[in-house]
Write a protein that holds these residues in place. Sequence first.
Motif, PDB file in Angstrom:
ATOM      1  N   ASP A  89       0.861  -1.530   0.016  1.00  0.00           N
ATOM      2  CA  ASP A  89      -0.388  -0.461   0.095  1.00  0.00           C
ATOM      3  C   ASP A  89       0.718   1.300  -0.015  1.00  0.00           C
ATOM      4  OD1 ASP A  89      -2.305  -1.012  -0.073  1.00  0.00           O
ATOM      5  OD2 ASP A  89      -2.413  -1.480   2.528  1.00  0.00           O
ATOM      6  N   ARG A 423      -3.250   5.313  -6.899  1.00  0.00           N
ATOM      7  CA  ARG A 423      -3.356   4.749  -5.010  1.00  0.00           C
ATOM      8  C   ARG A 423      -2.048   4.526  -4.446  1.00  0.00           C
ATOM      9  NH1 ARG A 423      -6.136  -0.484  -4.603  1.00  0.00           N
ATOM     10  NH2 ARG A 423      -4.479  -0.571  -2.564  1.00  0.00           N
ATOM     11  N   LYS A 426      -1.790   8.654  -2.042  1.00  0.00           N
ATOM     12  CA  LYS A 426      -3.379   9.433  -0.976  1.00  0.00           C
ATOM     13  C   LYS A 426      -3.823  11.435  -0.394  1.00  0.00           C
ATOM     14  CE  LYS A 426      -3.350   5.218   1.342  1.00  0.00           C
ATOM     15  NZ  LYS A 426      -1.684   4.640   1.385  1.00  0.00           N
ATOM     16  N   ASP A 451      -8.344   4.643 -12.059  1.00  0.00           N
ATOM     17  CA  ASP A 451      -7.414   3.368 -10.956  1.00  0.00           C
ATOM     18  C   ASP A 451      -6.865   3.848 -11.993  1.00  0.00           C
ATOM     19  OD1 ASP A 451      -9.382   4.007  -9.064  1.00  0.00           O
ATOM     20  OD2 ASP A 451     -10.572   2.426  -9.775  1.00  0.00           O
ATOM     21  N   ASP A 453      -1.519   4.070 -11.212  1.00  0.00           N
ATOM     22  CA  ASP A 453      -0.144   4.435  -9.502  1.00  0.00           C
ATOM     23  C   ASP A 453       0.513   5.379 -10.813  1.00  0.00           C
ATOM     24  OD1 ASP A 453       0.595   2.779  -7.459  1.00  0.00           O
ATOM     25  OD2 ASP A 453       2.076   3.194  -8.314  1.00  0.00           O
ATOM     26  N   ASN A 459      -1.364  -2.035 -10.087  1.00  0.00           N
ATOM     27  CA  ASN A 459      -2.159  -0.884 -10.165  1.00  0.00           C
ATOM     28  C   ASN A 459      -3.283  -0.331 -10.581  1.00  0.00           C
ATOM     29  OD1 ASN A 459      -2.072  -1.740  -6.941  1.00  0.00           O
ATOM     30  ND2 ASN A 459      -0.704   0.216  -6.199  1.00  0.00           N
TER      31      ASN A 459
ATOM     32  N   THR B  72     -10.661   4.464  -2.445  1.00  0.00           N
ATOM     33  CA  THR B  72     -11.433   3.247  -1.166  1.00  0.00           C
ATOM     34  C   THR B  72     -10.161   3.210  -0.727  1.00  0.00           C
ATOM     35  OG1 THR B  72     -10.290   2.455  -3.298  1.00  0.00           O
ATOM     36  CG2 THR B  72     -12.859   2.581  -3.233  1.00  0.00           C
ATOM     37  N   PHE B  73      -9.167   3.774  -0.740  1.00  0.00           N
ATOM     38  CA  PHE B  73      -7.513   2.990  -0.688  1.00  0.00           C
ATOM     39  C   PHE B  73      -7.429   4.254   0.998  1.00  0.00           C
ATOM     40  CE2 PHE B  73      -5.794   6.361  -3.100  1.00  0.00           C
ATOM     41  CZ  PHE B  73      -6.256   6.071  -4.266  1.00  0.00           C
ATOM     42  N   GLN B 330      -5.364  -1.245   7.885  1.00  0.00           N
ATOM     43  CA  GLN B 330      -4.554  -0.662   6.528  1.00  0.00           C
ATOM     44  C   GLN B 330      -4.157   0.403   5.774  1.00  0.00           C
ATOM     45  OE1 GLN B 330      -8.316  -2.724   4.125  1.00  0.00           O
ATOM     46  NE2 GLN B 330      -7.146  -3.105   3.021  1.00  0.00           N
ATOM     47  N   PHE B 331      -4.313   0.675   5.072  1.00  0.00           N
ATOM     48  CA  PHE B 331      -3.744   1.967   4.283  1.00  0.00           C
ATOM     49  C   PHE B 331      -2.938   3.170   5.323  1.00  0.00           C
ATOM     50  CE2 PHE B 331      -7.831   0.717   1.846  1.00  0.00           C
ATOM     51  CZ  PHE B 331      -7.228   0.038   0.820  1.00  0.00           C
TER      52      PHE B 331
END
Lengths: 480, 383
Positions: A89, A423, A426, A451, A453, A459, B72-73, B330-331
């Motif tokens: 992640d 992804r 953030k 979506d 990356d 991703n 979502t992430f 998560q994340f």
Amino acid sequence: MAEEAKKKKGPSPGVLALRKVVDDVYEEARQAKKRGEPVGWSSSKFPCELAAAFDLHVVYPENQAAGIAANRNGEMLCTAAEDIGYDNDICGYARISLAYAAGYRVGRKFDPETGEFIIDPASGKPLKDENGNVVIDEETGKPKKDPKTQTPYEELVNINDIEALPDGEEKERRLNALKPIRQNLMPAPDFVLCCNNICNCMTKWYENIARMHNIPLIMIDIPYNNDVDVDDSKVAYVRAQFDAAIKQLEKISGRKFDQKKFDEACHNANRTAKAWLKVCDYLQYKPSPMSGFDLFNHMADVVTARAKVETAEAFELLAQDLEQNIKDGTSTLPFEEKKRVMFEGIPCWPKLPALFKPLKENGINVTAVVYAPAFGFVFDGLDEMAKAYYKAPNSVCIEQGVAWREGICRDNKVDGVLVHYNRSCKPWSGYMAEMQRRFTDDLGIPCAGFDGDQADPRNFNAAQYETRVQGLMEAMTAKD
Amino acid sequence: MSNMDTKIQELIDISRSPKAQLKKYKEQGKKVIGVLPYYAPEELVHAAGMVPMGIWGTNTKTITRAKEYCATFYCTIAQLALEMLLDGTMDDLDGIITPSICDTLRPMTQNFRVAMGEKMPVIFLAHPQNRFEEFGIKFTMDQYHDVKKQLEKIASKAITPEELEHSIKVYNACRAELRRFVKLANDHCDVITPVKRSGIIKAHWFMLKEEYTEMLGALNDGLEALPVCDWKGTKVVTSGIICDNPKLLEAFEKNNIAIAADDVAHESRWFKTDAPETNDPVRDLAIQYTNRDHDVLLYDPKSAENRRGEFVANLVKESGAQGLVLFMQQFCDPEEMEYPYLKKALDAADIPHIKLGIDQQMRDFGQVETSLQALADVLSMRV
């Protein structure tokens, strides 16, 4: 309907000059390392003017990670980082960089007996005959590969293992087998320069590098800003950190702060910023004399070398090339520009061709990218420099972020917005949903998100992307 | 039910009914301020005569309305906090404080502000990472003064230095009582099971600290009077952002795993650092933030060392635990980025650990139970 512009063949003088600037940054760092001088790794929006005042050589892991990803090695290094324990992640740039910091490199496979590289038969471009037709292999019925374009198999190797070998032929062979791209040959760091104006992930990323290499870290902290203005309290905090960083750099370099060099670096950085903005502004022409994707490539220069005079000169040269394109009615865009969009976010470096394909098919040119205002900051003096570095894409409030984007959307006459939900990022993707609503409300233009990356190809889904681009095209056309 | 059981149950009930607590305080005519993670100076809210209430998501809701703002992430704690602010659960709040120390919270501060619109004031807070030098302390104080000003507006009263000094004393007393409880819970892990431990600690986020400290103090006195238990199971230290899901913690109990101590943001990371008590109370709060250490969210100037990893490994040894359970939200970038070096320190100290991937929408804990069972087997050989 926009007129079709003629495509110019080959890179222009400005583009060549810009490529040389980045090549030189890496090469000079390698040479400095060989001479025993300290080399630093820096985040892209650390005030490079400070290191320049000490003649310190600095390279940029974000630029490196983007290059490794664009060379299709992102997944290999991301996986290596995951094997060390970094979760998938985490930002792809950080994973690539941390794997590299831990010694992982892309190696080319070779035959241990002969030393010859082992060619991957699936690599390379189709062979063409003298008429330009693809040559078909009679045995397989499939196109033959052009041997000149074929490359060896690639594998993950660790430089620490190679360097631990005794000097000799085996060691030499393995060093020579490292993939010969500049990003794969970046010298190890002796210090790290971290500015977290882009994200806080940067803080932990650079702490990890400092720990791996047991080296000093210089931290310029830029807290998130909820206001459009940068007030006195924030300026004072960042100014004081500049002073502290200067003391640390004096220790690392063994030199005193050179005001003249610092002023020169600031002068160059300002000149680069102005030239960069000028280049970006050519996207306002309709049709545009360039493909907006070009800016993604030129970003490497504003990231790695904005305080160098050569960078400013190269961008000024590129501006001349574009001026000429306008006069000649040519463009670097290899298709007719039917629609114009803003591309929101960092591109998916490992998938640039897949990103470009449906845009080309639909005649969509990217004529606005957020990097234009983000790197085009001009300042006068240390207080203004503090303010400038306070305003990075992910450190500004939503009102400032929207104003930047809507400004370039209007100026560059876009018909829609393509939003990359990245992804890896953030802080960037975190308020895009609200931004999309504002773009549509304020500008009356459609938006589509996909979506992806910036560095991890796992991703990105090409089918979803193509559908979203198609949907955006239909919405833009419906408004005609 | 014994007197002690009653006290325990009362606190657990409060931990599970923040909405009822909010209603209770509002009926008393008090204003209530929601406080999001991490490290907002609740003392300022308290000194303004208002009730601070922690908002750390929820284990019982599903993300629906928050999807309008979040991809979502994103960490479910932040998303479910927004969900509760949008679905009416938190409508009685008089404002919220939104810190911005991690990459999820940075843009989320904007989403909270936009989503709340005219509904309630949203007070922004940015902590500095370079917090040790005088310029960092000054910046923290500037931020706190700004928060204070906005709280004063909501409270319609100025906060005097004396009131703030008093609030700091109230909070330091609460933190001391919580630290005492954590030690007693370790000594009496037969009584204070993981589910109870979590509920008892969690209750403080929804209570005025004077009330909470009094209740917890009485419980601590009762525990102190008991003989130290002869625990036959195993013990672990827990680590992570939050681990308050009773169903998840039941799996510890099923496998006779007690919690000896924690390195959890929702628990000990919050109360391990006191504020100094001088006549410059805003500075005292800034110094408290400066002194926070060994934290995944905060910059460590000695980053070339593995101080946090070693701190957590020592915590395991000093608390008498045999292993560690990491709750990996998560994340959560900060936790994820620190994991390899935490692992390194644990391995170097020969401490077994497991990493459990969790989020607040998790409803099935079968896999978690299997992992805990395997860990219990490994640890039982070391008791």
